[in-house]
Write an enzyme that holds these catalytic residues in place. Structure first.
Site, PDB file in Angstrom:
ATOM      1  N   SER A  98       0.812  -1.218   0.000  1.00  5.68           N
ATOM      2  CA  SER A  98       0.000   0.000   0.000  1.00  5.68           C
ATOM      3  C   SER A  98       0.845   1.267   0.000  1.00  5.68           C
ATOM      4  O   SER A  98       0.422   2.292  -0.530  1.00  5.68           O
ATOM      5  CB  SER A  98      -0.943   0.001   1.206  1.00  5.68           C
ATOM      6  OG  SER A  98      -1.945  -0.974   1.056  1.00  5.68           O
ATOM      7  N   ASP A 272      -9.252  -3.662   2.072  1.00  7.66           N
ATOM      8  CA  ASP A 272      -7.965  -4.361   2.113  1.00  7.66           C
ATOM      9  C   ASP A 272      -7.857  -5.263   3.335  1.00  7.66           C
ATOM     10  O   ASP A 272      -7.413  -6.408   3.245  1.00  7.66           O
ATOM     11  CB  ASP A 272      -6.844  -3.323   2.117  1.00  7.66           C
ATOM     12  CG  ASP A 272      -5.471  -3.935   2.292  1.00  7.66           C
ATOM     13  OD1 ASP A 272      -5.029  -4.680   1.409  1.00  7.66           O
ATOM     14  OD2 ASP A 272      -4.822  -3.661   3.335  1.00  7.66           O
ATOM     15  N   HIS A 276      -7.226  -9.262   3.394  1.00  8.79           N
ATOM     16  CA  HIS A 276      -6.112  -9.930   4.086  1.00  8.79           C
ATOM     17  C   HIS A 276      -6.609 -11.070   4.975  1.00  8.79           C
ATOM     18  O   HIS A 276      -5.951 -12.102   5.092  1.00  8.79           O
ATOM     19  CB  HIS A 276      -5.333  -8.928   4.937  1.00  8.79           C
ATOM     20  CG  HIS A 276      -4.319  -8.135   4.184  1.00  8.79           C
ATOM     21  ND1 HIS A 276      -3.210  -8.698   3.597  1.00  8.79           N
ATOM     22  CD2 HIS A 276      -4.257  -6.798   3.909  1.00  8.79           C
ATOM     23  CE1 HIS A 276      -2.487  -7.743   3.005  1.00  8.79           C
ATOM     24  NE2 HIS A 276      -3.106  -6.592   3.176  1.00  8.79           N
ATOM     25  N   HIS A 315      -4.199  -1.676  -5.196  1.00 11.76           N
ATOM     26  CA  HIS A 315      -3.876  -3.065  -5.555  1.00 11.76           C
ATOM     27  C   HIS A 315      -5.097  -3.897  -5.223  1.00 11.76           C
ATOM     28  O   HIS A 315      -6.092  -3.385  -4.678  1.00 11.76           O
ATOM     29  CB  HIS A 315      -2.675  -3.582  -4.743  1.00 11.76           C
ATOM     30  CG  HIS A 315      -2.848  -3.382  -3.268  1.00 11.76           C
ATOM     31  ND1 HIS A 315      -3.702  -4.161  -2.499  1.00 11.76           N
ATOM     32  CD2 HIS A 315      -2.337  -2.450  -2.411  1.00 11.76           C
ATOM     33  CE1 HIS A 315      -3.688  -3.735  -1.260  1.00 11.76           C
ATOM     34  NE2 HIS A 315      -2.869  -2.692  -1.166  1.00 11.76           N
ATOM     35  N   HIS A 430      -1.389  -9.390  -1.069  1.00  8.39           N
ATOM     36  CA  HIS A 430      -1.776  -8.657  -2.267  1.00  8.39           C
ATOM     37  C   HIS A 430      -1.527  -9.489  -3.518  1.00  8.39           C
ATOM     38  O   HIS A 430      -0.763 -10.459  -3.487  1.00  8.39           O
ATOM     39  CB  HIS A 430      -0.965  -7.356  -2.373  1.00  8.39           C
ATOM     40  CG  HIS A 430      -1.175  -6.426  -1.227  1.00  8.39           C
ATOM     41  ND1 HIS A 430      -0.457  -5.258  -1.056  1.00  8.39           N
ATOM     42  CD2 HIS A 430      -2.027  -6.479  -0.167  1.00  8.39           C
ATOM     43  CE1 HIS A 430      -0.852  -4.636   0.031  1.00  8.39           C
ATOM     44  NE2 HIS A 430      -1.801  -5.361   0.598  1.00  8.39           N
TER      45      HIS A 430
END
Length: 467
Positions: A98, A272, A276, A315, A430
């Site tokens: 990030s 995000d 994860h 991403h 990612h």
């Protein structure tokens, strides 16, 4: 089989592809043309951290009205104009983090993973927010992470490592106050034993608020810092306001509006985090908050056409697949009824017996005996794992993540949800896939088709008047 209403999106995408010069840098317009484009008074940069194309697709199905024979178009479909490549500087390979992603989007420079607005040689590079401030515009950041997390830091400061959280927080004062509005989390870093940065902000003329209710009590035209949790905010499913990003964005715009305009960063940070942890339920709640924010911005631009809005991701996270295990199906029904995140549900199960009725109430859908047994097995496994960890010597502990009852039960809950929905994941990190590009408003035509993340900052600089 349902048919997708996406005519507008398809036409936009095809038009963009047809108008791009294959010998150019994959932008719709060249630099000289871009310099002649009318500059928007206001620029709102929205980053959906971790949001690859599978997230906007899954949200479309999640948001669908099951009583109709079509899958309704979402705000993301309406505004889709292209895609963005996300790779960092070659020293870090092809998968960005990030910090490098934020640096590219904020400065137009590729850099190494972990860098905050530095080039690969660790030299500071100017950000679009810093330049906008120099041009006399007001600036702001609105995030659901802590305000010194990688993405907001990538616009506000410069540091060799995103992990230097206290130093990054300190720099928001020490290197000059660069924003007029800060909304997000971060008490842990801004109110410390060694330094109280909030008092320093207040001494510099800032209002300070620490709860959502106070958003509607702010004095106009006066800078404000609002921190609403210790680190990041609670997830959208668990927060007092499931649309907290939308609420903060509305108030931030009111505070920033002025005759010279403003530049604002908005980050849907926790898409995000859900990726994860391979948590589709939490991801859809975060996407709902983002959708509400974008729907508001659609209406705002209609009333304020001198505004440019750009939405993309830094991403994609988790390798989300909408359908898995060889089955040609995906079932978002159970996601629509859930009221709490798996992590919060796990906390309630950790110290209480697991019953079919109790688990059904917590998940807000009817569970099977087998699913109850899975949670019971997870609790037994957690006790064993915790005991094993405690028996390790200190050196071995440093190499191993400490297991917790809550995390292991939450993983079991997420597994139940993945099986029920037929959701798949390929990673806890990612991926290198391209991410969607969405735009609206004045001069939005400068970004269409396939672009690189650095192109976005370059075009914003041009629109801001940088030569």
């Amino acid at each position: 089989m349902k048919k997708l209403l996406s005519t507008v999106s398809i036409v936009l995408a095809l038009t963009a592809c047809q108008t791009i010069d294959n010998d150019s840098t994959a932008m719709l317009v060249n630099t000289e043309t871009a310099k002649k484009m009318p500059s928007p008074k206001n620029i709102i940069m929205v980053i959906a951290d971790g949001m690859g194309p599978a997230y906007t697709t899954s949200y479309r199905y999640f948001n669908d009205d099951p009583t109709t024979d079509i899958v309704e178009e979402t705000v993301f479909d309406r505004l889709l104009v292209g895609s963005v490549s996300t790779y960092p500087a070659s020293v870090s390979g092809l998968v960005t983090d990030s910090a490098a992603g934020a640096t590219a989007l904020a400065t137009g420079y590729k850099t190494y993973n972990g860098a905050i607005a530095l080039d690969v040689n660790k030299n500071s590079v100017e950000t679009v927010l810093e330049f906008a401030k120099k041009q006399g515009k007001k600036t702001g950041v609105v995030v659901t992470s802590q305000i010194n997390h990688a993405t907001p830091a990538g616009y506000l400061t410069h540091n060799e490592s995103r992990n230097n959280y206290n130093a990054i927080a300190d720099s928001y004062i020490d290197k000059g106050i660069k924003a007029d509005v800060y909304f997000g989390g971060g008490w842990k870093y801004f109110i410390r034993e060694d330094r109280n940065l909030i008092e320093e902000f207040k001494a510099s003329g800032f209002q300070y608020i620490d709860n959502y209710n106070a958003l509607n009590t702010l004095k106009p035209e006066m800078p404000v810092i609002g921190l609403f949790d210790d680190t990041g905010l609670p997830s959208a499913q668990d927060d007092s306001d499931p649309y907290r990003l939308s609420a903060m964005t509305k108030v931030a715009i009111k505070q920033l509006e002025n005759s010279k305009g403003y530049f604002m960063l908005v980050e849907a940070s926790q898409i995000d985090w859900a990726g994860h942890s391979n948590d589709i339920a939490t991801a859809m709640a975060e996407m709902s908050d983002l959708a509400k924010t974008m729907e508001y911005l659609e209406e705002y631009v209609k009333q304020n056409p001198d505004t440019l809005v750009i939405l993309t991701a830094d991403h994609s996270t988790g390798g989300l697949t909408v359908g898995a295990r060889g089955k040609y199906e995906w079932h978002p029904e159970v996601l629509r009824t859930m009221k709490s995140s798996p992590s919060v549900i796990a906390k309630q199960l950790a110290n209480n017996p697991v019953t079919q009725q109790g688990l059904s109430q917590l998940l807000n859908f009817d569970v099977t005996n087998n699913e109850v047994e899975q949670i019971e097995a997870a609790k037994i496994f957690a006790v064993e794992e915790i005991a094993t960890y405690k028996s390790l010597d200190e050196q071995e502990k440093l190499k191993t993540k400490e297991p917790t009852m809550n995390n292991i039960i939450a993983s079991a809950i997420k597994n139940i949800i993945d099986i029920r929905t037929n959701t798949g994941w390929t990673s806890g990190g990612h991926t290198a896939i391209d991410v969607p590009l969405h735009t609206l408003g004045k001069s939005s035509e400068v970004l269409k088709g396939k672009v690189d993340n650095t192109d976005i900052a370059k075009q914003i600089f041009l629109l801001l008047g940088k030569k």
